[in-house]
Design an enzyme around this catalytic site. Sequence first.
Site, PDB file in Angstrom:
ATOM      1  N   GLY A  40      25.466   8.744 -31.073  1.00  0.00           N
ATOM      2  CA  GLY A  40      25.026   9.557 -29.945  1.00  0.00           C
ATOM      3  C   GLY A  40      25.410   8.961 -28.611  1.00  0.00           C
ATOM      4  O   GLY A  40      25.568   9.689 -27.620  1.00  0.00           O
ATOM      5  N   ALA A  41      25.598   7.647 -28.570  1.00  0.00           N
ATOM      6  CA  ALA A  41      25.995   7.010 -27.321  1.00  0.00           C
ATOM      7  C   ALA A  41      27.378   7.473 -26.876  1.00  0.00           C
ATOM      8  O   ALA A  41      27.674   7.523 -25.681  1.00  0.00           O
ATOM      9  CB  ALA A  41      25.966   5.491 -27.480  1.00  0.00           C
ATOM     10  N   GLY A  65       0.817  -1.208   0.000  1.00  0.00           N
ATOM     11  CA  GLY A  65       0.000   0.000   0.000  1.00  0.00           C
ATOM     12  C   GLY A  65       0.850   1.256   0.000  1.00  0.00           C
ATOM     13  O   GLY A  65       1.909   1.333  -0.617  1.00  0.00           O
ATOM     14  N   GLY A  66       0.384   2.253   0.745  1.00  0.00           N
ATOM     15  CA  GLY A  66       1.099   3.524   0.818  1.00  0.00           C
ATOM     16  C   GLY A  66       2.484   3.399   1.414  1.00  0.00           C
ATOM     17  O   GLY A  66       3.342   4.258   1.173  1.00  0.00           O
TER      18      GLY A  66
END
Length: 616
Positions: free
Chosen positions: A510-511, A275-276
Amino acid sequence: MRRRSAVEKANRLVLRQHGSVGSVAGKVHRESLRFAVLQFAKRFLHYICKFALFFLSCPGFSLWSGQIHSAHDILVINSEQSGPAPAVNAIRQGHPVKAIQLKDAAMKDILQELDNRRKVASLGGGEARIESQHAKGKLTARERVELLLDADSFEEFDMFVSHRCTDFGMEQQRPYGDGVVTGWGTINGRMVYVFSQDFTVFGGSLSETHAQKICKIMDMAVQNGAPVIGLNDSGGARIQEGVASLAGYADVFQRNIRASGVVPQISVIMGPCAGGAVYSPAMTDFIFMVKDSSYMFVTGPDVVKTVTNEVVTAEELGGASTHTRKSSVADGAFENDVEAMAEVRRLVDFLPMNNREKPPVRPFFDSPDRIENSLDTLVPENANSPYDMKELILKVADEADFYEIQEDYAKNIITGFIRIEGQTVGVVANQPMVLAGCLDIDSSRKAARFVRFCDAFEIPILTFVDVPGFLPGTSQEFGGVIKHGAKLLFAYGEATVPKVTVITRKAYGGAYDVMSSKHIGADFNYAWPTAEIAVMGAKGATEIIHRSDLGNAEKIAQHTKDYEDRFANPFVAAERGFIDEVIQPHSTRKRVARAFASLRNKQLQAPWKKHDNIPL
């Protein structure tokens, strides 16, 4: 005219002030008398005090009986029988109470009561529930704290706190501690704050006072600049307290947010966390779980079955394997409580106390100039053959000590901590053994979060690069690889800590830019002679550039060789200053150690802003 002497002038001045010689003499006499009276009073009080001390030391003089004993009219009251009320009444009736002496027995009773209360508090939910906890292979909250901290270093807070709920008969059950043990102690002599939820008390459920205890130590951790470690073993919110327990969770969440980037936060899931309750660990820096006895989920198996008609066990839904391999919620999983506590102690040794301190430095016995000749043959001759990047990490680290983070998730990139010259360094490395070391959604997220943690706590970053690019495919594009890849780019670009990069083989497209290149703020960029820094691999580039010759195999082969000779090396980038130096592989430890040593006083101020807007 005769000059007045100094004496005459003084006499005239006295007469002018006091009127006459007689009046001056009277005043002198009165002052002398007053002084004599004061001296007599002081001596009298001195002898009175000595007499009182002698009298009180006489045998047979007892206290608190409520009756007047002896000719001296000393009131003695016995606290065991009547308490202090007789003394008050006697004073009101005019009895001359001259001394009151506490009896040893009264103090012993108080100490005994304190000891009894401590024993009750230490039992938590009782011996039966402790045995049940042990039967499940789990330790109690206090046993975990004892294992985690140095011997006899734990100082507990709020041991006797109880809940305030009066609904559903809760007023009949008010155990001490209210289901959580809180306090501070040391790990290898360095202070940490800790809370450990006690499943034997109401299932470790969170109440208003339970939350207040946790908030208290989190506030103290931020105030005093020390890490917070939470040992979670809770069934969730305490239903009997309703919205008060939910408010308690929100209070804890707010503390997690305020502490983020200020002090390290570590969560260990050692039982249920549902839960929370899951959101507090989710906002901490590291989450560890215990195999087969811990699980995390927002909604449990029963709710899932009701809503979606899926049948799933708690272990499948939120067990350690799920969160370390699939969801990336957890950073590691351990076999049992004992191993978990030992590994958390080891992690804390790598971390600074707070964001205002440098990482800890420990004695080392590994020469920073050590040469590793085996590294000269680590990279295979065939550019498409894999090799284990962990071998390089271990041979660069002091004493081959490497603490890996998220070992079982996104294995195409490696993250963790090593030491170089005794100082903590964060490592990010592509792993050619998995997906050829390609970057993808999962690896970008994993590395980005690690880089941001290191930057928040002034931990230097070492990057080993062997990346052929981003993983292609519809699943990656549909999953948002553009935005997730940008997270890693953003994390490296905003980091102001010392950054050293070593390219071992491929650095394509781009890597290459993303993996801590010179262009996004790396301080030292080294390359091995085997490095290939280019827009893409030779074969793919040739097929695009010489598309008209695709039908001629010989021409394509020659074009490919020409491309490799021109671009499949580190020297083109070195000519432009994008690579600081091409180094011998066997000297990697030495060069990296010297680079970080030169950066120890690095200072870099970014432009003022409230906060950045990283592509989440």
